[in-house]
Structure formats: structure tokens, C-alpha cells
Design a protein around this motif. Structure first.
Motif, PDB file in Angstrom:
ATOM      1  N   THR A  89       2.033 -12.015   3.711  1.00 44.33           N
ATOM      2  CA  THR A  89       2.609 -12.540   4.947  1.00 44.33           C
ATOM      3  C   THR A  89       1.744 -13.620   5.576  1.00 44.33           C
TER       4      THR A  89
ATOM      5  N   PRO B 171       4.337  -2.395   5.500  1.00 45.63           N
ATOM      6  CA  PRO B 171       5.346  -3.136   4.738  1.00 45.63           C
ATOM      7  C   PRO B 171       6.192  -2.194   3.883  1.00 45.63           C
TER       8      PRO B 171
ATOM      9  N   LEU C 271       9.523  -8.443   7.185  1.00 43.61           N
ATOM     10  CA  LEU C 271       8.092  -8.682   7.124  1.00 43.61           C
ATOM     11  C   LEU C 271       7.792  -9.889   7.997  1.00 43.61           C
TER      12      LEU C 271
ATOM     13  N   SER D 113       3.379  -4.878   8.376  1.00 41.93           N
ATOM     14  CA  SER D 113       4.492  -5.828   8.340  1.00 41.93           C
ATOM     15  C   SER D 113       4.693  -6.498   9.686  1.00 41.93           C
TER      16      SER D 113
ATOM     17  N   GLY E  97      -0.385  -8.669   5.947  1.00 41.39           N
ATOM     18  CA  GLY E  97       0.262  -7.691   5.082  1.00 41.39           C
ATOM     19  C   GLY E  97       0.444  -8.169   3.661  1.00 41.39           C
TER      20      GLY E  97
ATOM     21  N   ASP F 137      12.192  -4.434   3.464  1.00 42.12           N
ATOM     22  CA  ASP F 137      12.005  -5.408   4.535  1.00 42.12           C
ATOM     23  C   ASP F 137      12.438  -6.801   4.065  1.00 42.12           C
TER      24      ASP F 137
ATOM     25  N   ARG G 285       0.844  -1.341  -1.090  1.00 44.61           N
ATOM     26  CA  ARG G 285       0.888  -2.164   0.109  1.00 44.61           C
ATOM     27  C   ARG G 285      -0.442  -2.066   0.853  1.00 44.61           C
TER      28      ARG G 285
END
Length: 404
Positions: A373, A99, A255, A91, A72, A103, A87
């Protein structure tokens, strides 16, 4: 829907833990995106489109669709009252949820900007001075470190040995990643070591610096660092979802951060490590929305007067970890990123499962929060880090071109 589930958590190896705590930055890579674009989320995610958005969207879609990329990405661009949220990916691989700006996430070494905010606020109040030395404020620390000043801690010219490189510290984390450390004794791991160089003689990024900064703030105020964050940073800047935990749990929603060492079998490592082992150097949990509020106020000088701001912006040669977009130089708890389109001020960071960039124009009126992430590490995949920096620079350019 997610392309594949994450495998159960396993212990991180010593080399991966060393990379994680050193804050270097490891590669991004990918799963086929389950959700992309500026899909609707909560009210905090509401965005007005920009002319560059389709181009920028394709770039972050590519980051999450390349083999080995992050599951993500979320970016928040804000100029005055206009907010754009882009985005890509998900997530959470288990649910396929997109996401969102609300978050929670580990902000990694961008937490060092928070310790800078606390210290410089105390300088502005007259409680601390940038020339205060460790021997004056923290006499329990080794006498050999005594001449190191607050200024040198804040711009990473202290010469303090980095406790996160210490073999004993790494052995504890390797044996029990969720070990609860006494955060205020982290420097004990390197208390028997000399300074790496004469204070002020050169730049060397060290996680020990910001632990010492927080301890100095506590010593002069007789107030826990967590409370100082609330009084001097969270409250003045309106941060509602930011905290400095001691454990490994993440507040929901969050996330999820992943280890993508095996792209075919991603591992959710969001809660693999205790925040107590990084504390003021990298333990804060926040949201893209809160980090947007923070960097606009912090970079713009909202927390202290012009005399402190001038000292903060005395730039020296030095890059954040990982390096931010464009040319990097270091100030006091902040970095200057000189891109092809102009200058922004901010900080980067990485932690297992997360890589962060927060930046704003010097007046604080335009800002970018860019979160992925997966940890990005120059020592593992420098080419991919450079591609990430190029994308971040394109986002900065779009930010600077956006009408206020």
C-alpha cells in the motif's frame, strides 16, 4: 491499533504526479506494524501454512517496519487447491484493520494484462488480428501512427508517445487530480506528436499503448471496453469484485493506499486521483482474491487457444514497470520473470498508494499476488525497489517449491 493516523489529503505535486502516471515505481517504507502475520480474516483469507511461511513473514514484516515502508502488505500464494495468505501491517491506519484478500485495491498497470486478455480473446475469436494496423481500425488517430500494429501495442514496441508524459495532461491533473477525463480521448494529448521510433524497432513501455488496444477492441466489436471486460474476462474467470470505474471513489472495504514522503505523517491518497485518466492502462479496481483468479487463468492460457498463446509468448527484451522479480522479458500483454528458482508469467504495476505484482506458472496452476500500500518508484528509491524485488523472488521460490 495503528501507530499514527494519516493526515488529511492534499494535492499531489507535479513531480509526484508525473512519477505516478509514468508507472515507474517509488520507494516503500514504514510504520510500526499494527497487525502482522496470517491472522484470521474472512473465509477468502483462510490459509494453510507452508514450510517457508515464517521466513517469508519476517521479510514482509521488515518491509513495513523499516523507516519509510508501506503501511500494509498482503501476499496470496496458491497451488491447485492450497492457498496461503501472508500479511503485514494494516489496511487502514485509522482503524488498524489487517489486510484481507477480499479488500479492494487499485491494481495499477496490472490492468494492462486485462487489455491484453480482451485483445487476445478477440484475436482468438477472429475479430482482431495481431497484424491489424491503427490506420485500419482507428483511422481517426494521426496518419503518422498508422503503421503501428496490435502486436506492437501489446509488446510495447509501437513507438507511440506516452500521453501521461504530456505537459498539458500533467497540468490538468495537477490543477485537479480528480478531474474527469474522456477516457476515449486521452491520446488526443499527444496527437500532434510523431512516433518516438520506427514501430517494432525497439521496446519502450508506454501507457498510450493500452489505451489504443482498448480503442481497437471497441472499434471492431462496437462494444464499450467495460462491457468487453465483463464478457471476455470477468465472467469466464469468475471475477466477482473487479471493475473499471471512471471516478475516484473506492468500493468498500478497501486497502488504503498511502503517500509516505514524510514517514512521520502518512497521507491517505486512496481516492486522490480519478481513474478516468488512466482507464485501460491502469484504472481497474480489484481484490487479491480476484487477481489470483485472473492471473491463474490469464497466464495459463484459459481465455484463448494454443495458437494465440504461442504468439503471446514470443519474448523480447523489455521489463515491466516497475521491474518484476528476476530477469524480465516482454510478451503480448504479459511479462516473463526468470527467477533463480524458475519462471513465472505476469505483470507489475504502481499507482499513488499501491504497488502490485501478479504472476503464475505457465500452466496457471501456481500463482502469487503481492500487493503493498505504497507506490514503489525506481527513480526515487532504486535500492528499496531492489529489496522489494528480492522479497518477491523469495515468494516466487516458495511458490515453486510448494507441493501441488
Amino acid at each position: 491499533m495503528p501507530s499514527r493516523p494519516a493526515r488529511p489529503r492534499r494535492a499531489l505535486s507535479r513531480p509526484r504526479l508525473r512519477t505516478a502516471f509514468l508507472g515507474a515505481a517509488a520507494c516503500m517504507a514504514v510504520l510500526a506494524p499494527a497487525a502482522t502475520g496470517t491472522a484470521a480474516g474472512t473465509a477468502a483469507d483462510t490459509a494453510s501454512g507452508g514450510a517457508d511461511d515464517p521466513v517469508l513473514q519476517r521479510q514482509i514484516d521488515r518491509l513495513v517496519s523499516e523507516s519509510g515502508g508501506p503501511p500494509g502488505v498482503i501476499a496470496v500464494l496458491r497451488s491447485d487447491s492450497r492457498t496461503r495468505v501472508l500479511r503485514a501491517g494494516v489496511s487502514d491506519l485509522a482503524t488498524g484493520r489487517a489486510p484481507r484478500a477480499v479488500d479492494h485495491m487499485r491494481i495499477a498497470s496490472t490492468a494492462k494484462a486485462f487489455s491484453g486478455a480482451v485483445a487476445l480473446s478477440l484475436v482468438g475469436l477472429g475479430d482482431l488480428d495481431l497484424d491489424d494496423a491503427l490506420r485500419e481500425r482507428l483511422p481517426r488517430l494521426p496518419a503518422a501512427w498508422g503503421s503501428v500494429t496490435l502486436r506492437q501495442l501489446l509488446n510495447h514496441t509501437s513507438g507511440l508517445p506516452d500521453y501521461t508524459s504530456d505537459a498539458e495532461f500533467l497540468a490538468v491533473v495537477t490543477a485537479d487530480p480528480r478531474h474527469h477525463f474522456d477516457s476515449r480521448r486521452l491520446l488526443d494529448y499527444v496527437a500532434d506528436e510523431p512516433l518516438r521510433f520506427t514501430p517494432g524497432s525497439r521496446y519502450a513501455y508506454s501507457n498510450s499503448d493500452n489505451i489504443a488496444v482498448a480503442l481497437m477492441a471497441e472499434a471492431v466489436t462496437r462494444t464499450p471496453y467495460e462491457r468487453l471486460l465483463g464478457e471476455l474476462v470477468y465472467r469466464p474467470l469468475g471475477l466477482r469484485d473487479t471493475s473499471l470505474p471512471q471516478g475516484y471513489r473506492m468500493p468498500k472495504p478497501y486497502l488504503h493506499g498511502y503517500d509516505m514522503s514524510d514517514p512521520a505523517s502518512p497521507e491517505d491518497i486512496s481516492e486522490v486521483l480519478s481513474a478516468s485518466g488512466v482507464w485501460a492502462s491502469g484504472g481497474i479496481v480489484s481484490t487479491p482474491a480476484d487477481m489470483t483468479r485472473f492471473v491463474r487463468g490469464y497466464a495459463g492460457g484459459a481465455l484463448y487457444g494454443n495458437s494465440v498463446l504461442r504468439e503471446q509468448r514470443r519474448w523480447i527484451a523489455g521489463a515491466s514497470e516497475p521491474a518484476g522479480p528476476g530477469g524480465n522479458s516482454a510478451g503480448l500483454g504479459i511479462f516473463r520473470y526468470t527467477t533463480r528458482c524458475g519462471v513465472v508469467l505476469g505483470h507489475t504495476g504502481n499507482f499513488p498508494g499501491y504497488t502490485q505484482l501478479v504472476a503464475a506458472t505457465p500452466d496457471g496452476r501456481r500463482s502469487l499476488t503481492f500487493s503493498v500500500t505504497r507506490q514503489i518508484n525506481a527513480s526515487v528509491d532504486p535500492a528499496r525497489l531492489e529489496r522489494l524485488r528480492a522479497v518477491q523472488e523469495n515468494f516466487v521460490c516458495s511458490l515453486l517449491r510448494t507441493p501441488r
